[in-house]
Every structure is written in structure tokens, then in C-alpha cells.
Design a protein around this motif. Structure first.
Motif, mmCIF file in Angstrom:
data_model
loop_
_atom_site.group_PDB
_atom_site.id
_atom_site.type_symbol
_atom_site.label_atom_id
_atom_site.label_comp_id
_atom_site.label_asym_id
_atom_site.label_seq_id
_atom_site.Cartn_x
_atom_site.Cartn_y
_atom_site.Cartn_z
ATOM 1 N N TYR A 22 74.229 -31.878 -26.174
ATOM 2 C CA TYR A 22 73.457 -30.793 -25.534
ATOM 3 C C TYR A 22 72.354 -30.266 -26.441
ATOM 4 C CZ TYR A 22 76.692 -30.652 -21.653
ATOM 5 O OH TYR A 22 77.415 -30.983 -20.562
ATOM 6 N N GLY A 23 72.713 -29.955 -27.669
ATOM 7 C CA GLY A 23 71.742 -29.327 -28.565
ATOM 8 C C GLY A 23 70.755 -30.318 -29.156
ATOM 9 N N GLY A 24 71.244 -31.515 -29.462
ATOM 10 C CA GLY A 24 70.404 -32.467 -30.182
ATOM 11 C C GLY A 24 69.639 -33.403 -29.269
ATOM 12 N N LEU A 25 70.150 -33.624 -28.069
ATOM 13 C CA LEU A 25 69.452 -34.546 -27.164
ATOM 14 C C LEU A 25 68.887 -33.820 -25.954
ATOM 15 C CD1 LEU A 25 71.823 -37.667 -27.183
ATOM 16 C CD2 LEU A 25 69.483 -37.515 -28.015
ATOM 17 N N ALA A 26 69.771 -33.190 -25.179
ATOM 18 C CA ALA A 26 69.318 -32.599 -23.916
ATOM 19 C C ALA A 26 68.272 -31.517 -24.174
ATOM 20 C CB ALA A 26 70.503 -32.034 -23.156
ATOM 21 N N PHE A 27 68.517 -30.644 -25.152
ATOM 22 C CA PHE A 27 67.605 -29.522 -25.386
ATOM 23 C C PHE A 27 66.185 -29.983 -25.716
ATOM 24 C CE2 PHE A 27 65.896 -26.332 -28.406
ATOM 25 C CZ PHE A 27 65.723 -25.294 -27.509
ATOM 26 N N PRO A 28 66.010 -30.833 -26.752
ATOM 27 C CA PRO A 28 64.637 -31.286 -27.018
ATOM 28 C C PRO A 28 64.025 -32.050 -25.857
ATOM 29 C CG PRO A 28 66.189 -32.278 -28.573
ATOM 30 C CD PRO A 28 66.960 -31.290 -27.777
ATOM 31 N N ILE A 29 64.818 -32.824 -25.140
ATOM 32 C CA ILE A 29 64.244 -33.594 -24.032
ATOM 33 C C ILE A 29 63.697 -32.647 -22.964
ATOM 34 C CG2 ILE A 29 64.820 -35.115 -22.106
ATOM 35 C CD1 ILE A 29 66.617 -36.669 -24.005
ATOM 36 N N VAL A 30 64.479 -31.618 -22.648
ATOM 37 C CA VAL A 30 64.030 -30.676 -21.623
ATOM 38 C C VAL A 30 62.759 -29.956 -22.091
ATOM 39 C CG1 VAL A 30 64.601 -28.513 -20.466
ATOM 40 C CG2 VAL A 30 66.277 -30.355 -20.578
ATOM 41 N N ILE A 31 62.780 -29.471 -23.340
ATOM 42 C CA ILE A 31 61.624 -28.734 -23.843
ATOM 43 C C ILE A 31 60.382 -29.618 -23.845
ATOM 44 C CG2 ILE A 31 60.644 -27.611 -25.891
ATOM 45 C CD1 ILE A 31 62.730 -25.886 -24.854
ATOM 46 N N LEU A 32 60.526 -30.830 -24.390
ATOM 47 C CA LEU A 32 59.354 -31.705 -24.473
ATOM 48 C C LEU A 32 58.879 -32.118 -23.087
ATOM 49 C CD1 LEU A 32 60.265 -33.913 -27.550
ATOM 50 C CD2 LEU A 32 58.680 -32.007 -27.410
ATOM 51 N N SER A 33 59.813 -32.341 -22.171
ATOM 52 C CA SER A 33 59.401 -32.736 -20.822
ATOM 53 C C SER A 33 58.661 -31.614 -20.121
ATOM 54 C CB SER A 33 60.612 -33.154 -19.982
ATOM 55 O OG SER A 33 61.248 -34.240 -20.583
ATOM 56 N N ALA A 34 58.945 -30.380 -20.495
ATOM 57 C CA ALA A 34 58.207 -29.263 -19.892
ATOM 58 C C ALA A 34 56.855 -29.085 -20.583
ATOM 59 C CB ALA A 34 59.023 -27.981 -19.999
ATOM 60 N N LEU A 35 56.834 -29.251 -21.912
ATOM 61 C CA LEU A 35 55.585 -29.030 -22.652
ATOM 62 C C LEU A 35 54.539 -30.099 -22.346
ATOM 63 C CD1 LEU A 35 56.612 -27.870 -26.229
ATOM 64 C CD2 LEU A 35 55.463 -26.563 -24.445
ATOM 65 N N LEU A 36 54.994 -31.322 -22.107
ATOM 66 C CA LEU A 36 54.023 -32.403 -21.880
ATOM 67 C C LEU A 36 53.144 -32.109 -20.663
ATOM 68 C CD1 LEU A 36 52.921 -35.265 -22.508
ATOM 69 C CD2 LEU A 36 54.707 -36.149 -21.027
ATOM 70 N N PRO A 37 53.731 -31.881 -19.474
ATOM 71 C CA PRO A 37 52.846 -31.564 -18.341
ATOM 72 C C PRO A 37 52.072 -30.276 -18.553
ATOM 73 C CG PRO A 37 55.111 -31.929 -17.600
ATOM 74 C CD PRO A 37 55.135 -31.971 -19.087
ATOM 75 N N TYR A 38 52.671 -29.295 -19.204
ATOM 76 C CA TYR A 38 51.940 -28.042 -19.429
ATOM 77 C C TYR A 38 50.688 -28.302 -20.263
ATOM 78 C CZ TYR A 38 50.815 -23.444 -21.306
ATOM 79 O OH TYR A 38 50.154 -22.307 -21.693
ATOM 80 N N GLY A 39 50.857 -29.024 -21.360
ATOM 81 C CA GLY A 39 49.713 -29.336 -22.217
ATOM 82 C C GLY A 39 48.661 -30.143 -21.466
ATOM 83 N N LEU A 40 49.120 -31.084 -20.652
ATOM 84 C CA LEU A 40 48.175 -31.909 -19.897
ATOM 85 C C LEU A 40 47.404 -31.069 -18.888
ATOM 86 C CD1 LEU A 40 50.427 -35.032 -19.309
ATOM 87 C CD2 LEU A 40 48.383 -34.934 -20.720
ATOM 88 N N ILE A 41 48.097 -30.106 -18.280
ATOM 89 C CA ILE A 41 47.420 -29.264 -17.292
ATOM 90 C C ILE A 41 46.368 -28.395 -17.974
ATOM 91 C CG2 ILE A 41 47.781 -27.294 -15.745
ATOM 92 C CD1 ILE A 41 50.398 -28.696 -14.895
ATOM 93 N N VAL A 42 46.703 -27.863 -19.168
ATOM 94 C CA VAL A 42 45.697 -27.093 -19.905
ATOM 95 C C VAL A 42 44.486 -27.985 -20.204
ATOM 96 C CG1 VAL A 42 45.196 -25.931 -22.085
ATOM 97 C CG2 VAL A 42 47.342 -25.486 -20.898
ATOM 98 N N MET A 43 44.766 -29.217 -20.598
ATOM 99 C CA MET A 43 43.688 -30.156 -20.889
ATOM 100 C C MET A 43 42.829 -30.404 -19.654
ATOM 101 S SD MET A 43 45.017 -33.298 -23.090
ATOM 102 C CE MET A 43 43.916 -34.663 -23.168
ATOM 103 N N ARG A 44 43.486 -30.529 -18.506
ATOM 104 C CA ARG A 44 42.741 -30.827 -17.285
ATOM 105 C C ARG A 44 41.874 -29.643 -16.873
ATOM 106 N NH1 ARG A 44 46.300 -30.925 -12.108
ATOM 107 N NH2 ARG A 44 46.150 -28.703 -12.545
ATOM 108 N N ASP A 45 42.415 -28.425 -17.061
ATOM 109 C CA ASP A 45 41.734 -27.258 -16.518
ATOM 110 C C ASP A 45 40.748 -26.601 -17.467
ATOM 111 O OD1 ASP A 45 43.140 -27.736 -14.309
ATOM 112 O OD2 ASP A 45 44.599 -26.127 -14.556
ATOM 113 N N THR A 46 40.659 -27.080 -18.710
ATOM 114 C CA THR A 46 39.668 -26.493 -19.605
ATOM 115 C C THR A 46 38.515 -27.475 -19.752
ATOM 116 O OG1 THR A 46 40.883 -27.400 -21.458
ATOM 117 C CG2 THR A 46 41.261 -25.101 -20.967
#
Ligand SMILES: [Cu+2]
Lengths: 107, 393
Positions: B145-169
Motif C-alpha cells: 500500500y505505502g510503497g507501491l499503491a500510494f506512489p502509483i496513485v499520486i503519480l497517475s494523478a499528477l501526470l494528467p494534471y501536469g499535462l493539462i497545465v501544459m495544454r492550457d498555458t
């Protein structure tokens, strides 16, 4: 055991190659069924790679299940590592496909 | 414990009791240099690390923590006073793009800090907690949970967020106001091309934009690589010789901001800045119409004398003053230099004193710029020349 990595490498090559060729040649306008051709190729490559990796993952999980406590340490290690690698490949292939559907194809 | 502590104090000759703590041998060994005025000999490292006094460190910890927190708070305070609002701050966004980048930064920094603190806490727990209480840390569940699931969830959320910022700026807009900026050692040539029947003109070290209308700044360089950055409005963009890069943004509130060169470009790189003024649309149109006009004729004898001096001294071989003989394209356009807020690429407020100082002492106040000092004018002539430039509104 390496099937996931190979699928990832193939997907990587196809999507990078296709995007830069199509963008470089200015062939981007064409669409298939309303989806841009770059996106279509990336979608196809990603789905194919995902399918291969999912199969590989299922297979390595089965191996892992079979190799119970009595298996030789080397076998257990190999089956564990195989499952891990295939699992990660699945995730990475997915991550690799996402940008095409958020960013413009040739920015 | 007592013995090790005494020995440690003797050989390192630290002053008070509070001075001896676990970090001293460690810091001394890494740095091998003086701390608290005394050299820390490498030979002592081994013994001291061996004597590290955990108990004393624990006893001392609350005081140390309090002091550190106070220091950090003071630092944050100073930082926030310096940087959180102002004419040149990425932390005070004045446009949509800058705001998105700002929030991305905040989320990444705060999120990263929280995760770092949490993991550090777990690490300390793993080191110091009694074995039976920390056992769960090594369980398969924690790792999955802490070593695999947690980073995967965080990174999977940050990736589209970062891409959307890139698209909209930095999105090009069809009705954007075009502006061209050319980086030169060590100033900015600014051109407003013909647009919708309005004539083109050039200015320098100053970018004026209307509020609410998208702007596309096309940048390039005349010599080395510079970088164009107005922190309140968005990202940096490199100015590369022979290449045109574009930056798109929209100013949302009127005000005066400051841009800088963000790529080392030579001796005076640090003195290469510019003013950015966001005006209401009507004021912008008035400014644009005024800038497109040729220079004003002098309306007083000493100003006419100034214009004559400008001609005689050859300033016009490097500077354009539209409507006069001066047509040198090498340096900044001075047709309306008196209307600018600053001179010397954002270095000095613009008034007759600084203008005179600039002309007489160019190489002294900005050594290495491509304009010679004109130190031989008499005081009266210098005043006339500077007065003439100041009158070019
Ligand atoms: Cu520069």
C-alpha cells in the motif's frame, strides 16, 4: 518475464516514430473515424501493448502461484520478478499513452 | 554515558555543554573544517562518532527543535516579505497562465514537503521505535500500500494534471496582439508591427500591453542566447539567434511589472531588465498612437541646443530619433525615450539627472555596454542634451 518490457519498447518506438514522422511531414490533418491519425496510431499501439502485457502478467502470476513455498528459491525469485516487471510495464505503457489525448499532437 | 561525553568535550574543546551534540562529529567529519572557530581534526572523527551521545541528544532535542523552528519561521517571514507580492514575482500571478503555473508549483512543493516529512517520520520511527512496535513497517501490506499503491496513485494523478497545465498555458490565440522582442547585449529591442491599419513602431526596454487581450510575443536574439521572463505572467522563453520563439499570455490586471533576462548573456546580464506595463485598452491605444508619432520638436532654446548636441556628438549613428537625422539602428530607439519609466534596461528611474549621468558615465555605471561614455560635455551642454531626451515624451 520480459514480455512487458518488450511490449513497452515496441509501443514507445511506434508512438514516437509515428508522431514525429506525421508531424514532420505535415500529414496530421487526416482522421480516422473522427480521431486524429496520430491519436489513432497511439491508441492502437497502446492497446496492443497493454493486451500483450496483460497476458504476460496473467501468465507470470500463474507461474508465481504455482511456485509455492516448496519451489527452488531461484524459481520463486524469477516468477516474482516477472510479475513485478509485467505489472510495472502495464502501468508505464498506460502512462505513455495518456499525453496524446491531452496535448495537441504536434506542439 | 558520562565518560564518553567528557572525553568528547576534552578532545574537541567545545565551549559550553550545549555545544556538544551528535551533529558535531558528523558535520566535522564531512566538512573537515572549522565550526565554532575551532578546527575539527579528521583523526578525531572516528572516536567522536563512536562517542555520539544519543541520550544527551534526546535531552537536547526539544530545545534544538524550537530554535530551528524559530529560525525557519524568521526565514520564511523574510522570504515572504521579499517575494510574495511585487512587480517581479512568480508568486503573485497577474495572468491566467502564471496562475496555473503558480498552483502547479504550490501543489508540487507542499505535496512534496508533506510526503517528505511523512517518510522521514517513518524513517525515524523505524530507527528509534522499539522493535515490537515498528514491526508493521516491514509487513507486506505496508510495502504494497505505502510503497507501491500510494506512489502509483499520486503519480497517475499528477501526470494528467501536469499535462493539462501544459495544454492550457501558452496557447496561441487568433486575435492576439503581436509584439516582437529582440534580446541584445544588454537591452531589449521592442517592435510593434503593423496591425489592423495601425502603423508599426519600435521602442526599447519596455513592453506595454492592453489588459484582457491575448498577446503573442515573438522573441529572438541579435547576438547570444538570452531568455525572456516576466515572472508575473508566465514561463521563460529562450531568445535564440536565428530562431523565433513565441510566448502567449493575457494580462488580467493593470499594473507595472518587471521582466528580466533569465539566461546568462555576458558581463551585464544582471542589469538586463525591462518594464512591463499593463494598461486599460483605451490607454493602450492612446499609448500606441503616441509612440507611432515622430519625435516632438523642442519648444525651448536649450532643448533645441540639446537636439543640436545630439546630432553633433553622433548619437544618431546608433540611435533612431524619428523625425530627425538620427537613424542609427544599433542602439535603442530614443524617439519617445522620455515617456519610458526607466533607462539602461530597467536600471535607473528616468529623469534628467539619470539621463545626464548615463551619457557622461555609461561605461562606469554599466561597464561593457556598447555605448561609449561621453565624459567631455560641459555641465550646461549635458543638461541641455539630457533635457532634450527627457522632453521626448
Ligand atoms: Cu540577456
Amino acid at each position: 518475464m520480459l514480455a512487458g518490457l518488450v511490449a513497452w519498447a515496441v509501443q514507445f518506438t511506434v508512438i514516437y516514430g509515428a508522431t514525429s514522422t506525421l508531424c514532420g511531414r505535415g500529414w496530421v490533418g487526416a482522421t480516422m473515424l473522427g480521431v486524429g491519425n496520430v491519436q489513432a496510431i497511439i491508441l492502437a499501439a497502446t492497446l496492443a501493448a497493454l493486451a500483450v502485457t496483460a497476458l504476460a502478467l496473467a501468465w507470470s502470476l500463474r507461474l508465481y502461484g504455482q511456485a509455492g513455498d516448496r519451489a527452488a528459491p531461484a524459481d520463486r525469485f524469477m516468477s516474482q520478478t516477472g510479475a513485478l516487471i509485467n505489472g510495472f510495464s502495464l502501468l508505464v505503457i498506460l502512462w505513455h499513452g495518456i499525453p496524446a489525448f491531452i496535448l495537441p499532437a504536434c506542439a | 554515558m558520562g565518560k564518553g561525553r567528557a572525553a568528547g568535550q576534552e578532545s574537541c574543546q567545545c565551549g559550553g555543554e550545549a555545544e556538544f551534540a551528535f551533529w558535531r562529529p558528523v558535520a566535522g567529519c564531512f566538512a573537515g573544517t572549522k565550526s565554532h572557530g575551532q578546527a575539527y581534526p579528521f583523526s578525531a572523527c572516528k572516536t567522536h562518532v563512536g562517542q555520539m551521545d544519543l541520550e544527551a541528544t534526546w535531552r537536547d532535542a526539544p530545545r534544538r527543535l524550537r530554535a530551528a523552528t524559530a529560525r525557519a519561521a524568521a526565514f520564511a517571514c523574510v522570504l515572504s516579505l521579499m517575494g510574495c507580492s511585487g512587480v517581479q514575482s512568480a508568486l503573485d500571478p497577474a495572468g491566467g497562465d502564471a496562475r496555473q503555473i503558480y498552483w502547479l508549483t504550490v501543489i508540487m512543493t507542499v505535496g512534496g514537503t508533506l510526503i517528505f516529512l511523512f517518510v522521514t517520520g517513518l524513517l525515524l520511527y523505524a530507527i528509534f521505535a522499539p522493535p515490537e512496535r515498528r514491526a508493521w513497517l516491514g509487513s507486506r501490506r505496508t510495502i504494497v500500500y505505502g510503497g507501491l499503491a500510494f506512489p502509483i496513485v499520486i503519480l497517475s494523478a499528477l501526470l494528467p494534471y501536469g499535462l493539462i497545465v501544459m495544454r492550457d498555458t501558452d496557447v496561441p490565440m487568433p486575435d492576439a496582439l503581436p509584439i516582437e522582442v529582440i534580446g541584445e547585449q544588454y537591452w531589449w529591442r521592442v517592435k510593434y508591427p503593423v496591425e489592423g491599419g495601425k502603423p508599426e513602431f519600435a521602442t526599447a526596454n519596455e513592453l506595454v500591453v492592453p489588459v484582457g487581450r491575448p498577446v503573442t510575443v515573438s522573441v529572438t536574439s541579435a547576438d547570444v542566447i538570452h531568455s525572456f521572463w516576466i515572472p508575473n505572467f508566465g514561463g521563460k522563453i529562450d531568445m535564440i539567434p536565428g530562431r523565433i520563439n513565441r510566448l502567449n499570455f493575457t494580462a488580467e490586471r493593470p499594473g507595472i511589472y518587471r521582466g528580466v533576462c533569465a539566461e546568462f548573456c555576458g558581463d551585464q546580464h544582471a542589469r538586463m531588465a525591462f518594464d512591463m506595463v499593463a494598461l486599460e485598452p483605451a490607454a493602450f491605444e492612446a499609448w500606441r498612437a503616441a509612440q507611432a508619432k515622430p519625435a516632438q520638436d523642442p519648444d525651448a532654446p536649450h532643448l533645441a541646443r540639446g537636439r543640436e548636441l545630439f546630432r553633433i556628438a553622433g548619437c544618431g549613428s546608433c540611435h533612431v530619433v524619428r523625425g530627425t537625422e538620427g537613424n542609427g539602428a544599433f542602439g535603442p530607439d530614443l524617439t519617445h525615450v522620455g515617456s519610458r519609466r526607466t533607462i539602461g534596461a530597467g536600471q535607473f528611474p528616468n529623469n534628467i539627472g539619470t539621463l545626464a549621468g548615463w551619457i557622461a558615465n555609461t561605461q562606469h555605471i554599466k561597464p561593457g555596454v556598447r555605448m561609449p561614455s561621453y565624459g567631455s560635455f560641459t555641465g550646461e551642454d549635458l543638461r541641455a542634451l539630457a533635457g532634450y531626451l527627457e522632453s521626448l515624451k
